[in-house]
Motif scaffolding. Structure first.
Motif, short mmCIF file in Angstrom:
data_model
loop_
_atom_site.label_atom_id
_atom_site.label_comp_id
_atom_site.label_asym_id
_atom_site.label_seq_id
_atom_site.Cartn_x
_atom_site.Cartn_y
_atom_site.Cartn_z
N UNK A 209 0.85 -1.18 0.00
CA UNK A 209 0.00 0.00 0.00
C UNK A 209 0.88 1.24 0.00
N UNK A 210 0.76 2.09 -1.04
CA UNK A 210 1.67 3.23 -1.20
C UNK A 210 1.01 4.58 -0.96
N UNK A 211 -0.24 4.72 -1.40
CA UNK A 211 -0.88 6.04 -1.31
C UNK A 211 -2.37 5.89 -1.11
N UNK A 212 -2.96 6.93 -0.51
CA UNK A 212 -4.40 7.05 -0.38
C UNK A 212 -4.78 8.46 -0.78
N UNK A 213 -5.71 8.58 -1.71
CA UNK A 213 -6.14 9.88 -2.20
C UNK A 213 -7.61 10.06 -1.84
N UNK A 214 -7.91 11.16 -1.19
CA UNK A 214 -9.25 11.36 -0.62
C UNK A 214 -10.13 12.19 -1.55
N UNK A 215 -11.20 11.57 -2.03
CA UNK A 215 -12.23 12.31 -2.76
C UNK A 215 -13.59 12.14 -2.10
N UNK A 216 -13.59 11.66 -0.86
CA UNK A 216 -14.84 11.43 -0.13
C UNK A 216 -15.48 12.76 0.23
N UNK A 217 -16.81 12.82 0.15
CA UNK A 217 -17.55 14.04 0.47
C UNK A 217 -18.22 13.85 1.83
N UNK A 218 -17.78 14.59 2.85
CA UNK A 218 -18.29 14.37 4.21
C UNK A 218 -19.80 14.64 4.31
N UNK A 219 -20.45 13.91 5.21
CA UNK A 219 -21.88 14.05 5.45
C UNK A 219 -22.11 15.00 6.62
N UNK A 220 -23.21 15.74 6.58
CA UNK A 220 -23.52 16.67 7.67
C UNK A 220 -24.55 16.10 8.63
#
Length: 810
Positions: free
Chosen positions: A131-142
């Motif tokens: 495992x080398x990288x993690x890229x965040x495109x998650x949209x947080x919930x309110x």
């Protein structure tokens, strides 16, 4: 602050120790993962969302036969680092792509059975399964996930369908058999800065290939959210062996076609099918009117020897040379990307169409179909009339040039198809200073870059450039990778133009590598391809630069100094997006403003850059600052319409806003609207008759109406008045001693009263206290002038534009 956050993230990571790898694999002590013992770890921070945007440089062994499953295990245990509430229910495996050195696994975001458009997390493994990288495109919930799962649409699907058909007059076709269920689906969308909201996506059939619009409506209220045209236009060109050249006089060459295997002799192979676009009299119904279209069909056929030896015909609207030329160059770029790691594009075979034309502007024209001066990528989908099972790249027969005759156009558009397969194409994002076109601009930058790497030529569009009216340099090209473009002066809010400073920096870095290690240039291009693999819909220029740096470092490529210098020259990192209008060399330029019809925001939509005006210390007093500009509007494919551009103003620091729910708040102290001063010339003026204090003033352009507009030749005009002379005090005449003796004792000054009187005079001449501000006794921080309005505007609503528009102006 970021160092503290970095330590916090690593503490979370260290505290979650269950291994990801197979049970019989040795455990790895995650406490080793800290900046001191593992300097390769890098945190890319996402400021607007206050969480990691990417974690790079990890070395967590996975090494199993199921990389997607191992990535799933990691997310189930650690996805809370990115704000995920329940990874098991929110993240679903979407797809995996492989390159010679990477396995890129994408997990799409869902709320129950409904997809969250644009939401995703990317997990990157190396060729050994680490495992080398993690890229965040998650949209947080309110809200809590369970609460969101209980939400049901309150606005009917049929109403969304009917309203979309009314509002799409001129854009959509209306086949009689089409129903609401055919083209309407429930999705979650995330307007800029907001949490996901339930919406109806209506995707009607267009009246032409280059119209592929989607409309989005709030599923609870029926409010229209935004409009998108899901088409990627070209704006570049170049072919023959690469191109007929600037003069158009180069001779074609005979070369072997790759992978053509159609038994009937047409230009079809396992990866590609080429169509012509012929005027057969076919029409499509738009409302109650028949609109002519050209019909996609294959015309060019191999001769008895199996060859396609057609002669070029530059002005024929249905020539067959264009088909052979398209097949040759598309397969060339296809093979190039396969060498970098691509298996196939999303659909097989890819469709390529030449000689595309559109309905003539007037019904009285003798010509049914008119030239089309562009090219575009068209993703697969069922759009009612146009049912495209395959991704398509489409090339116009233009007014003065055939776009399929230029290889740069073909390579550029094909790279859009590659981007669609391996990355997540987005359009806009934002930060606290305004909108950002980074996601769409990076898509265009990669398309230009890979066009240049195949040809080995930084000039994009030598043949088409001089023959279209949107060329950046009519003498040479449409764009060039060898440029001096920099942020913010090259940014206008349009993805093609906004891409050039990034592609320019990338080309400089590649040139430095090419000079040092020419025999290994495919290593560098492979690193760029790997980085592009990890782009999310919310990718930014600085995050893309970090991904590239990480990929090059992983491959042992030492270019840190060259990269830093190139990024700095082009303003890629830490760009301050404000232009100094006090500097004559910085004034002018163009800027797009989106309207509230396209980005749901009340009462205004922020622009992409800000303008700074400096009021210097002077004997004169500034009484007004005017921002003058020319502009035109472009609404739903039609010119014209009412529009009132405006500006919001902040003193001594850029305009900044924050979002709470659907409301905006920020540090602006004034809002002004423009009015006409002469023909197309408008000006927005901030007037302060009592005087504007010396300092810096930032003007953020905002769209106040529903109409999209383009401002250009932006200039500042400061009005001054002479300072009023200070009032001279009458001299105090001391009475003569003999006169004083004659004064009554009670009128004689007491000891020390002369000093007291002097203090009173000084107070009258000096600066007034805070309580002197027009009697209100209040003032805004950093806003010194008395009598100014200091109320902070709370502005409601925000939406995102997923829309592609190319104006033939640049």
């Amino acid at each position: 602050m970021r160092a503290v956050l970095f330590s916090l993230v690593l503490t979370w990571l260290i505290g979650l120790t269950p291994p990801l790898w197979a049970q019989d694999a040795p455990r790895v002590d995650l406490e080793e993962l800290n900046p001191d013992t593992h300097p390769g770890i890098r945190l890319v921070w996402d400021g607007p969302r206050e969480m990691p945007g990417a974690i790079l440089g990890l070395e967590l062994p996975v090494r199993s036969d199921d990389p997607a499953g191992d990535a799933r295990v990691w997310l189930d245990r650690h996805a809370h680092l990115f704000g995920v509430q329940d990874p098991v229910r929110e993240l679903a495996f979407e797809r995996m792509s492989r390159t010679p050195t990477r396995q890129v696994i994408r997990f799409a975001q869902w709320i129950g059975e409904v997809p969250v458009l644009g939401g995703e997390i990317v997990v990157v493994l190396d060729q050994d399964g680490n495992l080398r990288s993690l890229v965040n495109g998650y949209i947080p919930l309110d809200a809590a996930l369970d609460e969101l799962l209980e939400i049901e649409p309150e606005w009917d699907r049929e109403l969304a369908f009917e309203r979309a058909m009314r509002e799409g007059d001129g854009l959509f076709a209306t086949p009689e058999a089409m129903t609401a269920r055919d083209i309407t689906r429930l999705v979650y969308v995330s307007p800029v800065g907001q949490s996901p909201m339930l919406a109806w996506e209506v995707h009607p059939p267009g009246v032409a290939l280059h119209l592929n619009y989607k409309l989005y409506y709030d599923a609870l209220t029926g409010e229209r959210l935004y409009l998108v045209n899901d088409i990627r236009h070209a704006e570049l060109a170049n072919v023959f062996l690469f191109s007929p050249g600037y003069e158009g006089t180069a001779e074609p060459v005979v070369d072997e076609l790759l992978l053509r295997d159609d038994p009937d002799g047409y230009l079809t192979g396992p990866y590609l099918k080429v169509n012509n676009c012929i005027d057969t009299g076919e029409t499509v119904i738009r409302r109650t009117r028949e609109v002519p279209i050209c019909t996609e069909m294959q015309v060019a056929v191999a001769d008895e020897s199996g060859d396609f030896l057609y002669e070029p015909d530059f002005f024929s609207p249905e020539d067959t040379f264009a088909e052979a030329h398209m097949f040759y160059h598309t397969m060339r770029i296809y093979q190039y990307h396969r060498n970098l790691g691509l298996d196939t594009v999303t659909t097989v075979p890819l469709m390529a169409t030449v000689n595309y034309r559109v309905a003539a502007d007037t019904s009285s024209s003798e010509e049914r179909l008119a030239p089309y001066d562009n090219a575009f990528f068209y993703p697969a989908g069922d759009y009612g009339y146009f049912v495209h099972e395959y991704d398509s790249i489409v090339f116009g027969q233009g007014t003065e040039v055939d776009f399929s005759y230029d290889a740069d156009v073909i390579y550029h558009e094909f790279t859009h198809a590659v981007f669609q397969k391996i990355a997540s194409p987005g359009y806009l994002t934002y930060d606290e200073y305004g909108l950002r076109s980074d996601p769409g601009a990076l898509n265009e930058a990669m398309a230009d870059y890979f066009a240049g790497t195949v040809t080995g030529d930084p000039e994009i569009g030598e043949f088409v450039g001089p023959r279209v009216d949107f060329s950046a340099d009519p003498a040479r090209n449409i764009r060039t990778l060898e440029n001096t473009a920099t942020c913010p002066t090259s940014l206008i809010g349009e993805s093609h133009q906004d891409s050039v400073h990034f592609s320019g920096a990338l080309w400089e870095i590649r040139s430095a590598f090419l000079e040092a290690r020419p025999e290994e240039i495919e290593v560098f291009d492979g690193a760029v391809y790997n980085a592009m693999n990890q782009f999310t819909e919310l990718v930014t220029f600085d995050r893309a630069a970090a991904l590239l740096a990480h990929e090059l470092e992983d491959l042992g490529v030492e270019l840190e100094e060259e990269m830093e210098a190139a990024w700095a020259r082009h303003g890629v990192l830490d760009c301050q997006r404000w232009i100094d209008l006090s500097d004559p060399e910085s004034a002018g330029g163009e800027i797009y403003l989106f309207g509230t019809d396209y980005i749901t925001l009340t009462p205004w939509v922020p622009g992409f850059v800000q303008y700074r005006v400096t009021i210097p210390e002077s004997d004169r007093i500034a009484t007004s600052i005017g921002i003058g500009f020319d502009f035109f509007t472009y609404d739903m494919g039609r010119w014209g319409g009412p529009v009132v551009p405006g500006f919001v103003i902040s003193e001594n620091e850029p305009v900044q806003f924050r979002i709470s729910g659907t409301r905006l708040s920020g540090n602006w102290t004034q809002q002004i609207e423009a009015s006409s001063v002469l023909s197309t010339r408008y000006q927005a003026t901030w007037e302060v008759p009592e005087g504007i204090e010396p300092g810096e003033y930032y003007f953020l352009p905002v769209g106040l109406s529903g109409i999209e507009s383009l401002l250009w030749d932006v200039q500042a005009d400061v009005e001054y008045k002479d300072a009023e002379p200070e009032e001279e005090l009458e001299p105090v005449v001391e009475p003569a001693p003999e006169e004083m003796e004659e004064q009554p004792e009670e009128l004689l000054p007491d000891a020390g009263t002369a000093d007291q009187g002097a203090e009173e005079v000084e107070s009258d001449m000096g600066a007034s206290s805070a309580s002197d501000d027009d009697g209100c006794g209040c003032s805004a921080t950093g806003f010194r002038s008395a009598g100014r309005s200091v109320g902070v505007l709370l502005l409601a609503g925000f939406g995102i534009l997923f829309r592609r528009r190319r104006l033939n102006h640049t």
